[in-house]
Each structure stands twice: as structure tokens, then as C-alpha cells.
Scaffold this motif. Structure first.
Motif, short mmCIF file in Angstrom:
data_model
loop_
_atom_site.label_atom_id
_atom_site.label_comp_id
_atom_site.label_asym_id
_atom_site.label_seq_id
_atom_site.Cartn_x
_atom_site.Cartn_y
_atom_site.Cartn_z
N UNK A 114 0.93 -1.12 0.13
CA UNK A 114 0.20 -0.04 0.01
C UNK A 114 0.79 1.25 0.21
N UNK A 115 0.57 2.18 -0.86
CA UNK A 115 1.28 3.46 -0.94
C UNK A 115 1.01 4.42 0.33
N UNK A 116 1.68 5.14 0.93
CA UNK A 116 1.51 6.14 2.13
C UNK A 116 1.96 7.56 1.43
N UNK A 117 1.02 8.29 1.36
CA UNK A 117 1.38 9.83 1.24
C UNK A 117 1.86 10.50 2.38
N UNK A 118 3.00 11.12 2.27
CA UNK A 118 3.51 11.66 3.52
C UNK A 118 3.59 13.27 3.45
N UNK A 119 3.36 13.45 4.73
CA UNK A 119 3.29 14.96 5.08
C UNK A 119 4.73 15.68 4.83
#
Length: 247
Positions: A123-128
């Protein structure tokens, strides 16, 4: 082995460790690196400094520079803010591994247990932005050069776990796979040798390492040293109760 040959071997093993792309490959290559340098995380009060003094090639030095800069943050009080604290992290997910890193930067003795032996979550995480900055300051791009390059602000969970595990190991965090957490038991008085003399027993974590993969006594030895500073003896068991001191 001559010093030059040992240094070349260590450099090659470090490159293998950096390039490792699976949980088991990371752990195996790191063990080979430690064996080559004749060091072990459980035998060193400050493993990172020992590793840094023995692994001095230019690639490693660039990472040490980054980590030293992070260590110098005043919040960590020179790696002594939590020097008397022992931490057990349950699960080697991104949050667990990042928490282990922070505890280690603060000077705690840290052990991570993970019930699986592989990372498979793509799964791909979008990072702050602040998360990207944090991970870069810990050397994430050393282990994953494509990390958040340009406008990219995401990474797979598996890749992030690999990056964080490598940082954990270099800092001296002890990581054990195929170890499942079962229960947490509250402190209770434990009668010692003399009648009427009770000793307070700390929090206890019950774990279940499979017999064929991970002898329970290996984990017990590591965690018992965290608590008592002694060696542990015994035979492998299906489940173990691990002591931690009372808060």
C-alpha cells in the motif's frame, strides 16, 4: 585477516546491507556485517558509536554525519534523556519502527518483536512534508535514493519498513522476527528467598516464538539483560514471560 582486507570486507557487507530489499535479507546482511566487525548490539552500551568507529568508509561516513546531526538535538540530552529506560515495541510496522528509533535516540534500551518474518504491504502512503523532512534527516535517501525525489511525496509501506528497520539496526535496536505478543501482565509482589521478603515484579510481556524458528531463551536473554544485567539460561519453550521494571 589484514586490516585492509577486513575494511574492504566490511565495506562490501555494508553495501549489501544498504541494498537489501527484504526483511530477512536486511537482518542477515546486518548480522554478517556485525560478525565481520566483531561487534553485537547486545554487548555494547552504545552500539552506534562502536559501529561508527569500526566502519569508516566514505559511504558510511556520509550516513554517520546525518545521524550525528540528529543525535545532537538538545531534546536527546546527549543520548542520555532516557538512559535508564527499557522499551519493548510490539510490531515492526512503520509506526513501531519509528518509535523504536526515537526511543533509541533518547538513549533507551529498545527491543522490537514482530510476529512475521517478511514485509509484504505494498500500500502506498502519502507523506506530510514534516515526515519527509524527518525521514531524510535520518538518512532515508541513503537506503532508498528515490525517496521523495522532486515532487514525489509517497512511498510503499514495505519500502518504508525496510528503510526504518535499517536505521533501527544501525542505532542498536534489537529486532526479533517470528515472535508473537500474547499478553501484558500487571506488576505483582513476588516472594524471594527469605520468608516475608517480597520483591516487586515489574510489567511482564508474554511472547510466543515458534520453537523451530526462534528459541525462547534467546529473546529471554536479551530482555533479561535489559532488566537485571545478567545472563539467562534455560531450554527453548513455546511461550515466555518477559519482565520489565515497574515505571
Amino acid at each position: 585477516m589484514a586490516i585492509g582486507d577486513q575494511s574492504a570486507e566490511a565495506s562490501a557487507l555494508y553495501d549489501q546491507f544498504v541494498a537489501a530489499g527484504t526483511c530477512q535479507a536486511i537482518l542477515t546482511s546486518f548480522q554478517h556485517l556485525c560478525d565481520s566487525l566483531d561487534i553485537h548490539p547486545t554487548d555494547e552500551e552504545w552500539f552506534y558509536q562502536t559501529l561508527k568507529s569500526k566502519l569508516t568508509n566514505w559511504k558510511a561516513n556520509s550516513l554517520w554525519t546525518r545521524l550525528d546531526k540528529r543525535f545532537n538535538h538538545r531534546e536527546y540530552a546527549g543520548h542520555k534523556a532516557c538512559a535508564t529506560t527499557r522499551v519493548l515495541v510490539i510490531g515492526a510496522g512503520p509506526c513501531g519502527l519509528r518509535a523504536a528509533i526515537e526511543c533509541k535516540l533518547l538513549g533507551a534500551r529498545v527491543v522490537v518483536v514482530e510476529k512475521r518474518d517478511r514485509f509484504s504491504r505494498n500500500n502506498v502512503l502519502h507523506l506530510w512534508p514534516f515526515v519527509i523532512h524527518d525521514l531524510k534527516s535520518l538518512g532515508a535517501k541513503v537506503f532508498y535514493p528515490k525517496f521523495c525525489a522532486g515532487s514525489i511525496d509517497h512511498i510503499s509501506i514495505r519500502q518504508l519498513q525496510c528503510v526504518l528497520m535499517k536505521i533501527c539496526l544501525l542505532l542498536g535496536v534489537e529486532i526479533y522476527t517470528n515472535v508473537g505478543y500474547e499478553d501484558l501482565q500487571e506488576p505483582s509482589p513476588e516472594v524471594s528467598g527469605e520468608p516475608g521478603n517480597a520483591e516487586q515484579r515489574g510489567w511482564r510481556a508474554k511472547v510466543s516464538p515458534p520453537d523451530t524458528q526462534f528459541p525462547a531463551t534467546t529473546l529471554m536473554c536479551s530482555l533479561e539483560r535489559m532488566v537485571r544485567g545478567t545472563h539467562c539460561r534455560g531450554s527453548p519453550a513455546r511461550s515466555s514471560e518477559v519482565n520489565s521494571p515497574s515505571p
